[in-house]
Scaffold this motif. Structure first.
Motif, short mmCIF file in Angstrom:
data_model
loop_
_atom_site.label_atom_id
_atom_site.label_comp_id
_atom_site.label_asym_id
_atom_site.label_seq_id
_atom_site.Cartn_x
_atom_site.Cartn_y
_atom_site.Cartn_z
N PHE A 92 0.84 -1.22 -0.01
CA PHE A 92 -0.02 -0.07 0.01
C PHE A 92 0.78 1.22 -0.08
O PHE A 92 2.09 1.28 0.13
N GLY A 93 0.35 2.20 -0.44
CA GLY A 93 1.00 3.47 -0.49
C GLY A 93 -0.18 4.60 -0.10
O GLY A 93 -1.16 4.67 -0.36
N PHE A 94 0.72 5.96 0.00
CA PHE A 94 -0.23 7.27 0.32
C PHE A 94 -0.19 8.01 -1.25
O PHE A 94 0.96 7.79 -1.96
N TYR A 95 -1.60 8.45 -1.61
CA TYR A 95 -1.71 8.98 -2.61
C TYR A 95 -2.50 10.39 -2.69
O TYR A 95 -3.32 10.41 -1.44
N GLN A 133 3.59 19.17 -1.11
CA GLN A 133 3.74 17.64 -0.83
C GLN A 133 4.36 17.28 0.42
O GLN A 133 5.39 17.98 0.69
N PRO A 134 4.01 16.57 1.18
CA PRO A 134 4.30 16.42 2.56
C PRO A 134 5.58 15.47 2.42
O PRO A 134 5.78 14.79 1.55
N LYS A 135 6.86 16.08 3.22
CA LYS A 135 8.23 15.38 3.26
C LYS A 135 8.24 14.38 4.25
O LYS A 135 9.23 13.31 4.10
N ASN A 136 7.06 14.07 5.25
CA ASN A 136 7.38 12.88 6.14
C ASN A 136 5.98 12.80 6.83
O ASN A 136 5.20 13.49 6.66
N ASP A 140 8.68 6.12 0.03
CA ASP A 140 9.44 5.36 0.73
C ASP A 140 8.68 4.39 1.69
O ASP A 140 8.82 3.56 2.60
N ILE A 141 7.34 4.91 1.96
CA ILE A 141 6.53 4.35 3.07
C ILE A 141 5.46 3.35 2.34
O ILE A 141 4.90 3.53 1.61
N THR A 142 5.65 2.01 2.53
CA THR A 142 5.06 1.06 1.97
C THR A 142 4.64 0.02 2.54
O THR A 142 5.23 -1.17 2.70
N PRO A 143 3.60 0.12 3.57
CA PRO A 143 3.14 -1.15 4.47
C PRO A 143 2.64 -1.96 3.60
O PRO A 143 2.18 -1.78 2.32
N THR A 144 2.51 -3.16 4.25
CA THR A 144 1.69 -4.50 3.37
C THR A 144 0.93 -5.05 4.33
O THR A 144 0.95 -5.02 5.54
N GLU A 145 -0.12 -5.58 3.65
CA GLU A 145 -1.08 -6.58 4.30
C GLU A 145 -1.15 -8.05 3.61
O GLU A 145 -1.24 -8.21 2.45
N ASP A 146 -1.23 -9.13 4.63
CA ASP A 146 -1.31 -10.39 4.02
C ASP A 146 -2.79 -10.61 3.54
O ASP A 146 -3.70 -10.29 4.18
N LEU A 147 -2.91 -11.55 2.41
CA LEU A 147 -4.22 -11.95 1.98
C LEU A 147 -4.19 -13.47 1.87
O LEU A 147 -3.31 -13.97 1.67
N TYR A 148 -5.32 -14.02 2.41
CA TYR A 148 -5.52 -15.15 2.36
C TYR A 148 -6.69 -15.95 1.76
O TYR A 148 -7.76 -15.28 1.55
N LEU A 149 -6.64 -17.02 1.19
CA LEU A 149 -7.64 -17.72 0.40
C LEU A 149 -8.02 -19.06 1.44
O LEU A 149 -7.20 -19.60 2.07
N VAL A 150 -9.22 -19.15 1.59
CA VAL A 150 -9.82 -19.87 2.85
C VAL A 150 -11.02 -20.83 2.17
O VAL A 150 -11.78 -19.98 1.48
N ALA A 151 -11.19 -21.92 2.65
CA ALA A 151 -12.30 -22.79 2.46
C ALA A 151 -12.53 -23.59 3.35
O ALA A 151 -11.48 -23.89 4.43
N HIS A 152 -13.81 -24.15 3.69
CA HIS A 152 -14.05 -25.15 4.81
C HIS A 152 -13.56 -26.36 4.34
O HIS A 152 -13.45 -26.66 3.27
N GLN A 153 -12.94 -27.10 5.29
CA GLN A 153 -12.06 -28.36 5.21
C GLN A 153 -12.91 -29.41 4.20
O GLN A 153 -12.44 -30.32 3.49
#
Length: 326
Positions: free
Chosen positions: A164-167, A178-181, A258-271
Motif C-alpha cells: 500500500f502507499g499514500f496518494y 507535498q508532505p515530506k514525512n 518510501d512508506i510502503t506498508p503491506t497486508e497479508d491476503l489469505y484464500l480460505v475454504a471449509h475443510q
C-alpha cells in the motif's frame, strides 16, 4: 415448536443487538422481527431478550436457547457441506466472497480464464467488508485480509502480500504542497475507507491508526467512492499499489514513496468443501493465479490476467509467458 424459522431470527437479533438491524440482515421489516420474537417468548412463557445500554442482549434463558440454536445451525450446515462433498462433477455453482477492489477489479478477469477450461462451473461472487461464514455456506471460498480466521475447520493459504502507499491528486498537491514525512501528513486533509472489522485504511500499528490526518474530509465503506474522492482532491488517502492500475487513476501522485506498508491476503475454504471437485478446482486455480501475480500485488503495474484492449478475454502477453514457463 413447529416454527423452526423463528430461531434464526432470535440469533440474528442477539448478534446485531436490535430489531431493525436484524431485519436488514434477514430482509424482513422491523415489526415482523419483533412479532416473531414475541411469538417465541409467548411459546416459552419467558423473556428471551432484554435491553442493556440501548442494545438487546439475551436473558439467561435466551442465552441457553442460543447455544442450542447455534448447534442446530452448525448441524444443518454440515448436512449442506456433506452433500457438496459428494459432487464429483466439474459443473455447478461455486460461491466466492471478497472485498471491493480485489473482488471487483482482479477476480473477474482471473475467473474468466478459469472458465475457459471449465465453462460449466458458474461463479456467485459476494462483495463486502465482512467475513462470510464458510461453516454456514454463505460462501465456499473466501479471500480474507490479515488472517484466515480462527475456526479449526478452515483451510487457509496465504496467497499474497499486498503493498500500500499514500496518494493524492495533482490538484491537491499543487494547492497544499507535498508532505515530506509522516509528521507533515498529519497536517493534511485525509480520505478514509472503512474496511474489515471497522478498521480504517491508513497507516496502523496493530489496530491503532498512527499519524492520522488533521481532519477527515471524506469517509466511505466503498473503495470505488474512495478512489473517486482521491481523484477529486479531497485529500491524501492510502490504497494498494495494484489499485493504482486502473483506467481512472491517471491524475494521482504517490506521497512518501518510501512508506510502503503491506497486508497479508489469505484464500480460505471449509475443510469439508475441499473434497468437492468443482470447489477444489477453483481453489487450486486461484492459488496458482496469486502465485503468478505476486509482483503485481507487491509493486502494482499490470496484472498477468489483464486482457489486451480490443481482444476480449484473451489473456495478456504476460499471462501467456507465465503459462509457457510452467
Amino acid at each position: 415448536m413447529k416454527n423452526w424459522s423463528d430461531y434464526p431470527i432470535l440469533l440474528a437479533v442477539a448478534e446485531v443487538g436490535s430489531l431493525t438491524a436484524a431485519g436488514k440482515k434477514l430482509g424482513m421489516s422491523q415489526p415482523t422481527v419483533g412479532r416473531r420474537i414475541r411469538a417465541l417468548e409467548d411459546h416459552f412463557k419467558t423473556p428471551l431478550l432484554r435491553r442493556e445500554d440501548g442494545v438487546l442482549v439475551p436473558t439467561r434463558f435466551g442465552q441457553s436457547m442460543l447455544d442450542h440454536i447455534r448447534r442446530m445451525q452448525d448441524e444443518a450446515s454440515a448436512i449442506d457441506r456433506s452433500s457438496a462433498t459428494l459432487e464429483d462433477s466439474l459443473s455447478g455453482v461455486v460461491r466466492l466472497s471478497a472485498t471491493e477492489g480485489i473482488g471487483t477489479a482482479w477476480l473477474p478477469g482471473v475467473i474468466q480464464r478459469f472458465r475457459g477450461e471449465h465453462p460449466d462451473i458458474l461463479i456467485d461472487l459476494g462483495i463486502g467488508f465482512r467475513d462470510f461464514n464458510l461453516a454456514q455456506r454463505e460462501a465456499d471460498i473466501a479471500l480474507r485480509w490479515e488472517s484466515p480466521g480462527e475456526q479449526n475447520s478452515l483451510i487457509g493459504r496465504k496467497v499474497a502480500k499486498v503493498s500500500f502507499g499514500f496518494y493524492a491528486s495533482s490538484d491537491y498537491i499543487k494547492q497544499y504542497g507535498q508532505p515530506k514525512n509522516l509528521e507533515e501528513i498529519a497536517d493534511h486533509d485525509g480520505i478514509m475507507a472503512n474496511i474489515m472489522d471497522g478498521k480504517q485504511l491508513w497507516l496502523r500499528d496493530g489496530d491503532e491508526v498512527i499519524f492520522p490526518p488533521k481532519r477527515v474530509t471524506f469517509q466511505t465503506n466503498s473503495i470505488w467512492a474512495f478512489g473517486e474522492a482521491l481523484e477529486h482532491g479531497y485529500g491524501i488517502g492510502m490504497e494498494s499499489l495494484c489499485g493504482r492500475d486502473t483506467h481512472r487513476r491517471k491524475d494521482l501522485q504517490r506521497v512518501l514513496p518510501d512508506i510502503t506498508p503491506t497486508e497479508d491476503l489469505y484464500l480460505v475454504a471449509h475443510q469439508d468443501l475441499r473434497r468437492s471437485t468443482r470447489i477444489r478446482a477453483v481453489f487450486d486455480f486461484l492459488v496458482k493465479a496469486f502465485k503468478q501475480d505476486q509482483e503485481y500485488f507487491k509493486t502494482g503495474g499490470r496484472s498477468a490476467f489483464d486482457h489486451e484492449p480490443g481482444k476480449g478475454t484473451e489473456p495478456s502477453k504476460a499471462a501467456r509467458l507465465v503459462d509457457a514457463a510452467e
